[in-house]
Scaffold this active site. Sequence first.
Site, PDB file in Angstrom:
ATOM      1  N   LEU A 183      70.609  35.661  58.736  1.00 58.70           N
ATOM      2  CA  LEU A 183      69.942  34.378  58.518  1.00 58.70           C
ATOM      3  C   LEU A 183      70.212  33.810  57.141  1.00 58.70           C
ATOM      4  O   LEU A 183      70.217  32.604  56.947  1.00 58.70           O
ATOM      5  CB  LEU A 183      68.429  34.532  58.725  1.00 58.70           C
ATOM      6  CG  LEU A 183      67.971  34.854  60.147  1.00 58.70           C
ATOM      7  CD1 LEU A 183      66.474  35.104  60.171  1.00 58.70           C
ATOM      8  CD2 LEU A 183      68.337  33.725  61.097  1.00 58.70           C
ATOM      9  N   GLY A 200      70.336  35.771  49.250  1.00 57.94           N
ATOM     10  CA  GLY A 200      69.814  35.212  48.008  1.00 57.94           C
ATOM     11  C   GLY A 200      68.786  36.098  47.359  1.00 57.94           C
ATOM     12  O   GLY A 200      68.176  36.960  48.013  1.00 57.94           O
ATOM     13  N   ASN A 201      68.596  35.899  46.035  1.00 57.43           N
ATOM     14  CA  ASN A 201      67.586  36.647  45.278  1.00 57.43           C
ATOM     15  C   ASN A 201      67.712  38.153  45.468  1.00 57.43           C
ATOM     16  O   ASN A 201      66.727  38.870  45.596  1.00 57.43           O
ATOM     17  CB  ASN A 201      66.170  36.200  45.663  1.00 57.43           C
ATOM     18  CG  ASN A 201      65.813  34.852  45.089  1.00 57.43           C
ATOM     19  OD1 ASN A 201      66.530  34.312  44.252  1.00 57.43           O
ATOM     20  ND2 ASN A 201      64.707  34.290  45.540  1.00 57.43           N
ATOM     21  N   ASP A 241      56.979  29.640  43.414  1.00 54.61           N
ATOM     22  CA  ASP A 241      58.293  29.208  43.901  1.00 54.61           C
ATOM     23  C   ASP A 241      58.163  28.379  45.181  1.00 54.61           C
ATOM     24  O   ASP A 241      58.917  28.564  46.130  1.00 54.61           O
ATOM     25  CB  ASP A 241      59.179  30.428  44.149  1.00 54.61           C
ATOM     26  CG  ASP A 241      60.669  30.080  44.144  1.00 54.61           C
ATOM     27  OD1 ASP A 241      61.013  28.981  43.652  1.00 54.61           O
ATOM     28  OD2 ASP A 241      61.476  30.892  44.629  1.00 54.61           O
TER      29      ASP A 241
END
Length: 315
Positions: A54, A57-58, A170
């Site tokens: 999917l 990131g991070n 965030d």
Amino acid sequence: MALVRGSRQSKLGLRLPDITERRPRFPPTASQLPKTTASQQPTTTADYETVQVLGHGNGGTVYKVVQKKTSNLFALKVVNAGSDPTMRRQVFREMDILRRTDSPYVVKCHEIFEKPDGDIAILMEYMDAGTLDSLSKTGGALTERTLAHVARQILNGLNYLHAHKIVHRDIKPANLLVNKNMEVKIADFGVSKIMHRTLDACDSYVGTCAYMSPERFDPDSYGANYNGYSGDIWSLGLTMLELFVGHFPLLPTGQKPDWATLMCAICFGEPPSLPEGVSDEFRGFIECCLQKDSGKRWTASQLLSHPFCRQPDNN
């Protein structure tokens, strides 16, 4: 973590470990261990099959997985926690918060596992329409009525988190998951804090910087006592504005953001405003969120009573 749809693949790159494979570098507390019952046995590797990636990131990857026994879909996030003991303690503390969170407006965490190499695997509910970011990019800008429905759900989630002394830090379209029924749930609270920990390296995660409130960039000018709760409200205001106009509202359409440009726009520019033709209720709602003085921003609880949020829930 932004979710970006990827191609199908047949095997999971980072396998979900058995419970017996957990080898923490320090003894976890009882609250850090997954809770199971006689009818709910611990998850094993063989229970799930990967459907697709999917997003990335991070420091982690999110997979769409299916439980073989029930055919239920889940999202599996694998976070590269590393071997730093301090970082690992933070991961377990934040994951404990995630596990304890119980709200229909916050994405549900079903189980958490630790791999022998230190990676953390988090099994979460799957939201079949992606994120508000992907939804707006494929379906176009959202209407006021739809945004009022979206805002109510996010505010209910923030109100819950803030009441439990949890600051998200965030809020942005990519961290707001949505399903085909237009149910919106907050995701990834605490994760970016775990992965980045301080603002010193904020130039390395521009997407997060873009939604920071002025006082996070410049606490001396905008109040030395940083209030994370009001910071979440600023981020919500930018998010709602972006979903309406169809692009990030602080910069011209198509301009690539950088740390210096964002800092100047947020700290020295005028707060962004809505175009002509919108309702007074929507304009007033955005103004209550995007006050540069954090003390003048409305709280999540107050915003839930705003006329914009009290519109009939009819999408």
